[in-house]
Scaffold this motif. Sequence first.
Motif, PDB file in Angstrom:
ATOM      1  N   LEU A  84       0.567  -1.441  -0.100  1.00 41.01           N
ATOM      2  CA  LEU A  84       0.060  -0.140   0.472  1.00 41.01           C
ATOM      3  C   LEU A  84       0.488   1.210  -0.128  1.00 41.01           C
ATOM      4  O   LEU A  84       0.542   2.118  -1.012  1.00 41.01           O
ATOM      5  CB  LEU A  84      -1.054   0.011   0.950  1.00 41.01           C
ATOM      6  CG  LEU A  84      -2.030  -1.095   1.027  1.00 41.01           C
ATOM      7  CD1 LEU A  84      -2.955  -1.145   2.582  1.00 41.01           C
ATOM      8  CD2 LEU A  84      -3.227  -0.448   0.172  1.00 41.01           C
ATOM      9  N   LYS A  85       1.604   1.215   0.424  1.00 39.19           N
ATOM     10  CA  LYS A  85       2.854   2.360   0.173  1.00 39.19           C
ATOM     11  C   LYS A  85       3.171   2.865  -0.774  1.00 39.19           C
ATOM     12  O   LYS A  85       3.975   3.941  -1.245  1.00 39.19           O
ATOM     13  CB  LYS A  85       4.196   1.434   1.590  1.00 39.19           C
ATOM     14  CG  LYS A  85       3.592   2.040   3.255  1.00 39.19           C
ATOM     15  CD  LYS A  85       5.544   2.317   3.556  1.00 39.19           C
ATOM     16  CE  LYS A  85       5.043   2.152   5.450  1.00 39.19           C
ATOM     17  NZ  LYS A  85       6.203   1.665   5.629  1.00 39.19           N
ATOM     18  N   VAL A  86       3.337   1.466  -2.105  1.00 45.05           N
ATOM     19  CA  VAL A  86       3.877   1.784  -2.876  1.00 45.05           C
ATOM     20  C   VAL A  86       2.681   2.374  -4.063  1.00 45.05           C
ATOM     21  O   VAL A  86       2.575   3.511  -5.123  1.00 45.05           O
ATOM     22  CB  VAL A  86       4.723   0.118  -3.881  1.00 45.05           C
ATOM     23  CG1 VAL A  86       4.686   0.769  -4.993  1.00 45.05           C
ATOM     24  CG2 VAL A  86       5.991   0.379  -3.189  1.00 45.05           C
ATOM     25  N   ALA A  87       1.295   1.406  -3.314  1.00 45.55           N
ATOM     26  CA  ALA A  87       0.031   1.802  -3.828  1.00 45.55           C
ATOM     27  C   ALA A  87      -0.245   3.076  -4.059  1.00 45.55           C
ATOM     28  O   ALA A  87      -0.621   3.855  -5.112  1.00 45.55           O
ATOM     29  CB  ALA A  87      -1.129   0.878  -3.666  1.00 45.55           C
ATOM     30  N   VAL A  88      -0.023   3.991  -3.422  1.00 44.13           N
ATOM     31  CA  VAL A  88      -0.230   5.333  -3.348  1.00 44.13           C
ATOM     32  C   VAL A  88       0.350   6.563  -3.746  1.00 44.13           C
ATOM     33  O   VAL A  88       0.412   7.943  -3.994  1.00 44.13           O
ATOM     34  CB  VAL A  88      -0.728   6.209  -1.401  1.00 44.13           C
ATOM     35  CG1 VAL A  88      -1.686   4.779  -0.865  1.00 44.13           C
ATOM     36  CG2 VAL A  88       0.821   6.204  -0.929  1.00 44.13           C
ATOM     37  N   GLN A  89       2.124   6.469  -4.635  1.00 44.39           N
ATOM     38  CA  GLN A  89       2.859   7.063  -4.610  1.00 44.39           C
ATOM     39  C   GLN A  89       2.108   7.858  -6.526  1.00 44.39           C
ATOM     40  O   GLN A  89       1.558   6.404  -7.244  1.00 44.39           O
ATOM     41  CB  GLN A  89       4.386   5.731  -4.498  1.00 44.39           C
ATOM     42  CG  GLN A  89       4.598   6.024  -3.974  1.00 44.39           C
ATOM     43  CD  GLN A  89       5.930   5.190  -3.727  1.00 44.39           C
ATOM     44  OE1 GLN A  89       6.114   4.722  -4.694  1.00 44.39           O
ATOM     45  NE2 GLN A  89       6.550   4.471  -2.680  1.00 44.39           N
ATOM     46  N   LEU A  90       2.373   8.360  -7.011  1.00 45.01           N
ATOM     47  CA  LEU A  90       1.954   9.897  -7.815  1.00 45.01           C
ATOM     48  C   LEU A  90       2.884   8.804  -8.809  1.00 45.01           C
ATOM     49  O   LEU A  90       4.101   8.459  -8.822  1.00 45.01           O
ATOM     50  CB  LEU A  90       2.889  10.828  -7.785  1.00 45.01           C
ATOM     51  CG  LEU A  90       1.359  12.021  -9.571  1.00 45.01           C
ATOM     52  CD1 LEU A  90       0.188  11.737  -9.043  1.00 45.01           C
ATOM     53  CD2 LEU A  90       2.623  12.919  -8.670  1.00 45.01           C
ATOM     54  N   PRO A  91       1.986   8.198 -10.227  1.00 42.75           N
ATOM     55  CA  PRO A  91       2.270   7.872 -11.088  1.00 42.75           C
ATOM     56  C   PRO A  91       3.295   8.260 -12.028  1.00 42.75           C
ATOM     57  O   PRO A  91       2.612   9.828 -12.085  1.00 42.75           O
ATOM     58  CB  PRO A  91       1.135   6.770 -11.942  1.00 42.75           C
ATOM     59  CG  PRO A  91      -0.008   6.452 -10.451  1.00 42.75           C
ATOM     60  CD  PRO A  91       0.790   7.779  -9.498  1.00 42.75           C
ATOM     61  N   PRO A  92       4.278   8.074 -12.368  1.00 44.20           N
ATOM     62  CA  PRO A  92       5.074   8.914 -13.503  1.00 44.20           C
ATOM     63  C   PRO A  92       4.478   9.527 -14.738  1.00 44.20           C
ATOM     64  O   PRO A  92       3.476   8.626 -14.851  1.00 44.20           O
ATOM     65  CB  PRO A  92       6.494   7.800 -13.735  1.00 44.20           C
ATOM     66  CG  PRO A  92       6.323   6.745 -13.047  1.00 44.20           C
ATOM     67  CD  PRO A  92       4.614   6.301 -12.272  1.00 44.20           C
ATOM     68  N   GLY A  93       4.344  10.982 -14.369  1.00 46.19           N
ATOM     69  CA  GLY A  93       3.921  11.803 -15.938  1.00 46.19           C
ATOM     70  C   GLY A  93       2.194  12.091 -15.252  1.00 46.19           C
ATOM     71  O   GLY A  93       1.995  13.330 -16.039  1.00 46.19           O
ATOM     72  N   GLU A  94       2.280  11.912 -14.311  1.00 48.02           N
ATOM     73  CA  GLU A  94       0.504  12.080 -14.033  1.00 48.02           C
ATOM     74  C   GLU A  94       0.391  12.952 -12.978  1.00 48.02           C
ATOM     75  O   GLU A  94       1.542  13.566 -12.606  1.00 48.02           O
ATOM     76  CB  GLU A  94      -0.156  11.183 -13.213  1.00 48.02           C
ATOM     77  CG  GLU A  94      -0.358   9.855 -13.948  1.00 48.02           C
ATOM     78  CD  GLU A  94      -1.152   9.918 -14.948  1.00 48.02           C
ATOM     79  OE1 GLU A  94      -2.196  10.706 -15.575  1.00 48.02           O
ATOM     80  OE2 GLU A  94      -1.353   8.903 -15.419  1.00 48.02           O
ATOM     81  N   GLU A  95      -0.620  14.132 -12.806  1.00 45.89           N
ATOM     82  CA  GLU A  95      -0.797  15.539 -12.385  1.00 45.89           C
ATOM     83  C   GLU A  95      -0.976  15.091 -10.817  1.00 45.89           C
ATOM     84  O   GLU A  95      -2.232  14.385 -10.153  1.00 45.89           O
ATOM     85  CB  GLU A  95      -1.555  16.326 -13.162  1.00 45.89           C
ATOM     86  CG  GLU A  95      -1.509  16.842 -13.960  1.00 45.89           C
ATOM     87  CD  GLU A  95      -0.330  17.751 -13.778  1.00 45.89           C
ATOM     88  OE1 GLU A  95       0.318  18.303 -12.756  1.00 45.89           O
ATOM     89  OE2 GLU A  95       0.631  18.138 -14.719  1.00 45.89           O
TER      90      GLU A  95
END
Length: 291
Positions: A119-130
């Motif tokens: 879940l710590k990874v899942a909440v991170q902002l995906p590359p290239g997204e606002e």
Amino acid sequence: MVGRACREPKPSCSVPDSPRRASPSRPRPRSGPDEQKEVSVKIRVLAALPQEVAQQLCVCSCHRYGPGKKKKRRKMSHALKQVFNKDKTFRPKRKFEPGTQRFELHKKAQASLNAGLDLKVAVQLPPGEEQNDWVAVHVVDFFNRINLIYGTISDYCTEQSCPVMSGGPKYEYRWQDEHKYRKPTALSAPQYMNLLMDWIEVQINNEDIFPTNVGTPFPKNFLPVVKKILSRLFRVFVHVYIHHFDRITQMGSEAHVNTCYKHFYYFVKEFNLIDTKELEPLKEMTSRMCH
């Protein structure tokens, strides 16, 4: 979940004075964890479906249970009534229009969760997204989920049981808005929850705050509004965990609620969306749950 209690046949009319023999009482078998888990899973699956489809499935599944499953039907039916009762705090889910950027972000977020990512990874902002788009999608999702969680215990959160919106003896939450309650006002928990869900629904459906058209910029007050929404949603977790977690446990839904809380907590920490002092009421539990 248990068989129907056997009834002694009525005495024959031709022998009115015949004595009735008392039948020995049989201990009722308790429902096992597998059955409780089954009910909990079905509730969660049905809650994720469109309301009309889920209600139809509920009717069909109840007919499939045999006569020895009356209590199981009753428990399942009661829980589903809680989920779909519009007189409760449940609101229609705010959905994203297919084909929009937010819809794609929502699918991406759900795919990450369904893939079993940390879940710590899942909440991170995906590359290239606002970031604002990512935050907006999650705010709506958390509103839907937390609204559902509270609705499952709302029958037990009453004016009598919860005359004050609180999180134990140390924390009391007062309501304030721009209309009727211009000063912080002490309210019962159900009153507070109803006002809160109404207020959040207005915010997330306000195009000036949560724009849905591609290219429309977010307003300058977007993050302050989001922080206020999430801080108030956190108070729902506080109240449910401290005052109603026994009910969640009885339904076998504690794992689902805990996962939702962890997802919420990691997200607000990742983007610094709730002040640390607001998180104090669940600090000890969070330290054990969210490593």
